[in-house]
Design an enzyme around this catalytic site. Structure first.
Site, PDB file in Angstrom:
ATOM      1  N   SER A 124      96.137  89.213 -10.651  1.00 37.09           N
ATOM      2  CA  SER A 124      97.535  89.041 -11.034  1.00 37.09           C
ATOM      3  C   SER A 124      98.269  88.062 -10.129  1.00 37.09           C
ATOM      4  CB  SER A 124      98.243  90.402 -10.978  1.00 37.09           C
ATOM      5  OG  SER A 124      99.637  90.258 -11.086  1.00 37.09           O
ATOM      6  N   GLU A 126     101.075  88.568  -9.114  1.00 42.99           N
ATOM      7  CA  GLU A 126     101.820  89.382  -8.143  1.00 42.99           C
ATOM      8  C   GLU A 126     101.122  89.411  -6.779  1.00 42.99           C
ATOM      9  OE1 GLU A 126     104.750  91.051  -8.233  1.00 42.99           O
ATOM     10  OE2 GLU A 126     105.238  90.353 -10.248  1.00 42.99           O
ATOM     11  N   TYR A 148     101.448  97.516  -6.206  1.00 38.34           N
ATOM     12  CA  TYR A 148     100.649  96.928  -7.291  1.00 38.34           C
ATOM     13  C   TYR A 148      99.987  95.642  -6.827  1.00 38.34           C
ATOM     14  CZ  TYR A 148      99.591  94.357 -11.576  1.00 38.34           C
ATOM     15  OH  TYR A 148      98.962  93.610 -12.555  1.00 38.34           O
TER      16      TYR A 148
END
Length: 320
Positions: A124, A126, A148
């Protein structure tokens, strides 16, 4: 000979689009689903007669070994995760168990039962978090800003380690934000399109959001699953950034969504501090040059078309 694929997270946005893609290519598709008191199969209702669902969970090693034994996959796509960043602060231990250690469990099942299976890990954007450079490439250092993001960094590196240690054909797709009408209602993009539709239909009077100036690199999920498949067709496994190469703010997303319905977003959208993350990620902007050159991939759906597609879908759904 028919190829066999196992998709974890098949009931999610990406899993449903990937299942469609693989079925169109003639694959036999297996999907890993968690045992639950109520099923959540609305995204794959139209595929249930075409796929084989297996019970399992990334938090349970034995179930993953059973799933590999039953499906005997040529390709494994790990799309299952606790994928909502905001909830990762509320369920940090669970997020780590599924999004980090769960990847290890799945790779270990492959190592024990089907070493020649090719593996895709859904990494990801992120992971970049507090970005060190813009745009972000495969060589940009990670600086995650949420449980996360931290868990996804673990998943990325354990995938790389199993590739280097055991010779597994394992690749990471570092996907930037990708949306569709199948996106969960808890995500900001779908919250916007659903909210705009509700306001247009007189069901709501306002929409409360967090940081309207956060910038993201948004693409269409249907385009991005094609990239996942392309990664596993390569002779040599590798890691790729998958992104549109454009950035837009949450405010821009609101403007297009409400304009699609003949509304001015300023009259209805409220920035609420309650929705601000503890550690904000302000700017994500991906450079997918490597993926475009090596894999021959190009996104087909642009930003405005994506937003309007989602608005139209939510209007049709709510009008019913």
């Amino acid at each position: 000979m028919t190829k066999r694929a196992l998709i974890t997270g098949i009931t999610g946005q990406d899993g449903s689009y990937l299942a469609e893609l693989l079925l169109d290519k003639g694959y036999e598709v297996f999907g890993l689903v968690r045992r639950a008191s109520t099923g959540s199969f609305e995204r794959i209702d139209h595929l249930l007669h075409k796929v084989t669902l297996l019970s399992g969970d990334l938090s349970d090693q034995a179930s993953l070994i059973d799933a590999i034994r039953q499906s005997q996959p040529d390709e494994v796509y790990n799309l299952a995760a606790q994928s909502f960043v905001a909830d990762s602060w509320k369920q940090s231990e669970y997020t780590g168990d599924v999004d980090a250690i769960g990847v290890t469990r799945l790779l270990e099942a492959i190592r024990r039962e089907k070493l020649d299976a090719r593996f895709y890990q859904a990494s990801s954007s992120e992971m970049f978090g507090k970005v060190h450079e813009t745009p972000q490439t495969e060589n940009t250092p990670f600086h995650p800003r949420s449980p996360y993001g931290v868990a996804k960094v673990y998943g990325y590196f354990i995938t790389l380690n199993y590739r280097e240690s055991f010779g597994i054909h394992a690749s990471n797709g570092i996907l930037f934000n990708h949306e569709s009408p199948r996106r969960g209602l808890e995500f900001v993009t779908r919250k916007i399109t659903d909210g705009a539709a509700r306001i247009k239909l007189g069901m709501e009077s306002e929409l409360r959001l967090g940081n309207l100036d956060a910038s993201r690199d948004w693409g269409f999920a249907g385009d991005y699953v094609d990239m996942m498949w392309r990664m596993l067709q390569q002779d040599v496994p590798d890691d790729y950034v998958v992104a549109s190469g454009e950035t837009h703010t949450v405010r821009e997303f609101c403007e297009i969504a409400f304009a699609r319905l003949g509304l001015e977003y300023e009259k209805y959208v409220v920035s609420d501090p309650a929705f601000i993350r503890p550690a904000e990620v302000d700017l994500l902007h991906g450079d997918s040059t490597k993926a475009r050159e090596v894999l021959g991939w190009e996104p087909q759906v642009g930003f405005r078309d994506l937003v309007e597609m989602m608005v139209d879908s939510d209007m049709a759904r709510l009008s019913r």
